[in-house]
Design an enzyme around this catalytic site. Structure first.
Site, PDB file in Angstrom:
ATOM      1  N   CYS A   1       5.443 -31.193 -45.295  1.00 38.34           N
ATOM      2  CA  CYS A   1       4.461 -30.117 -45.111  1.00 38.34           C
ATOM      3  C   CYS A   1       3.132 -30.390 -45.824  1.00 38.34           C
ATOM      4  O   CYS A   1       2.143 -29.718 -45.552  1.00 38.34           O
ATOM      5  CB  CYS A   1       5.036 -28.783 -45.577  1.00 38.34           C
ATOM      6  SG  CYS A   1       6.571 -28.373 -44.745  1.00 38.34           S
TER       7      CYS A   1
ATOM      8  N   HIS B   1      -0.710 -23.959 -46.716  1.00 39.76           N
ATOM      9  CA  HIS B   1       0.429 -24.215 -45.830  1.00 39.76           C
ATOM     10  C   HIS B   1       1.114 -22.887 -45.501  1.00 39.76           C
ATOM     11  O   HIS B   1       1.363 -22.066 -46.385  1.00 39.76           O
ATOM     12  CB  HIS B   1       1.409 -25.173 -46.504  1.00 39.76           C
ATOM     13  CG  HIS B   1       2.676 -25.346 -45.739  1.00 39.76           C
ATOM     14  ND1 HIS B   1       2.674 -25.651 -44.393  1.00 39.76           N
ATOM     15  CD2 HIS B   1       3.970 -25.231 -46.099  1.00 39.76           C
ATOM     16  CE1 HIS B   1       3.926 -25.714 -43.974  1.00 39.76           C
ATOM     17  NE2 HIS B   1       4.730 -25.456 -44.990  1.00 39.76           N
TER      18      HIS B   1
ATOM     19  N   ASN C   1       6.285 -21.698 -39.347  1.00 37.84           N
ATOM     20  CA  ASN C   1       5.985 -22.832 -40.228  1.00 37.84           C
ATOM     21  C   ASN C   1       5.981 -24.120 -39.395  1.00 37.84           C
ATOM     22  O   ASN C   1       7.026 -24.543 -38.915  1.00 37.84           O
ATOM     23  CB  ASN C   1       7.060 -22.886 -41.325  1.00 37.84           C
ATOM     24  CG  ASN C   1       6.895 -24.065 -42.262  1.00 37.84           C
ATOM     25  OD1 ASN C   1       6.092 -24.966 -42.027  1.00 37.84           O
ATOM     26  ND2 ASN C   1       7.663 -24.061 -43.332  1.00 37.84           N
TER      27      ASN C   1
END
Ligand code: ACO
Length: 321
Positions: free
Chosen positions: A111, A248, A278
């Site tokens: 990520c 993020h 996500n």
């Protein structure tokens, strides 16, 4: 010398999956998912791949930045879900774009991948090796998710985002920091192809994403604010100087925890996780593109980008738009 973003683009799969759709598949509910994560729906690939999504996002970033693909010197794809072991996704994107003069390679920092790729581009440009770069984060996480595991399958979405950057003398990235902690690798993991040859055959332990959600949560709310403060310190700025935090998009409660630790109001935290979930390395560039196209980014604004995820990896960029 630094780099500044001159174009953005993004691409999402067509198919939208709501929390209610997932409740037909596993024992969960719209209420649970929204309350614990802030996620309402996500896009899931029914054919789009890491390469096709990245190429679409890159084309839009090139168009936005007014640059021909043939002028791109460096093409980086951040991904932890490439379609092929070889060749790398970046070379396949290069071929689709006709970015004939670019050197292309992939980077995997989960990520935090897009941010680490952006910093890699910055280092190459500052070293005088290249003058511009296309940096993209592209993921099809739906293929590594266990669709019978309600604790993970509700979190992720597929998509890609890209930025076009070029050398600048003033503004752009003012400072960045990045960190890794390999001792916590098991907290969030997914095995690749297991070792199998004429001499040995070892099955994969975790062929799908496995996560200790509480550990990830604790890591993010502790380490990310510290990395943001470290990067702001390097840039000679304070939390109050930041116009927008583009972090993020893992979970709304993580963002709230980070905002609280920084003493910053949530109004300055951009968010799209309610609509897209996500998307790992694609999360930050997709959000940047949405903000850019909505006219919310004005020249001179101070932005903080922060990524965090498996590895564990985390990092922050402070930039002047
Ligand atoms: N629907 C309903 N119940 C669920 C679901 C679901 N989708 N998932 C888990 N539960 C249940 C669990 O089984 C458990 O039930 P039990 O008490 O009967 O055992 C209960 O809910 C509580 O489970 P916890 O895991 O303790 O729930 P928690 O409040 O910690 O929330 C969550 C889980 C949302 C994953 C949270 O830990 C979190 O946000 N962690 C951060 C992880 C994250 O965002 N990861 C994304 C990838 S990493 C990255 O991008 C950085």
């Amino acid at each position: 010398m630094s780099i500044r973003i001159i174009g953005t683009g993004s691409a999402l799969p067509e198919h939208q999956v709501t929390n209610d759709d997932l409740a037909q598949m596993v024992d969960t509910s719209d209420e649970w998912i929204k309350e614990r994560t802030g996620i309402g729906c996500r896009r899931i690939s029914t054919g789009e791949g890491v390469v096709s999504l990245a190429a679409d996002a890159c084309r839009k970033a090139l168009e936005d930045g007014g640059m021909e693909a043939s002028r791109v010197e460096l093409l980086l794809v951040a991904t932890c879900t490439p379609e092929k072991g070889i060749p790398c996704a970046a070379c396949q994107v290069q071929e689709r774009l006709g970015a004939t003069e670019a050197v292309a390679f992939d980077l995997n920092a989960a990520c935090a991948g897009f941010l680490f790729a952006l910093h890699t581009a910055c280092a190459y440009v500052e070293a005088g090796i290249y003058r511009n770069a296309l940096v993209t984060g592209s993921e099809v996480l739906s293929k590594i998710v266990d669709w019978t595991d309600r604790s993970t399958c509700v979190l992720f979405g597929d998509g890609a985002g890209a930025v076009l950057v070029e050398r600048c003398e003033e503004g752009g990235i003012l400072a960045f920091v990045q960190h890794s902690d390999g001792t916590k690798g098991d907290v969030l993991r997914c095995d690749g192809r297991p070792l199998s040859n004429p001499y040995v055959d070892i099955p994969a332990e975790a062929p799908f994403v496995q996560m200790d959600g509480r550990e990830v949560f604790a890591f993010a709310v502790r380490k990310v604010p510290a990395s943001i403060e470290e990067a702001l310190g390097k840039a000679g700025l304070q939390v109050e100087d930041v116009d927008l935090f583009v972090l993020h998009q893992a979970n709304r409660r993580i963002l709230e925890g980070i905002a609280k630790r920084l003493g910053a109001d949530m109004g300055r935290f951009a968010m799209n996780l309610d609509r897209v979930g996500n998307m790992s390395s694609a999360a930050i560039p997709v959000l940047l593109d949405e903000l850019n196209r909505a006219g919310r980014l004005k020249r001179g604004m101070k932005l903080v980008l922060a990524g965090f995820g498996a590895g564990l990896t985390y990092g922050t960029s402070v930039l002047q738009w």
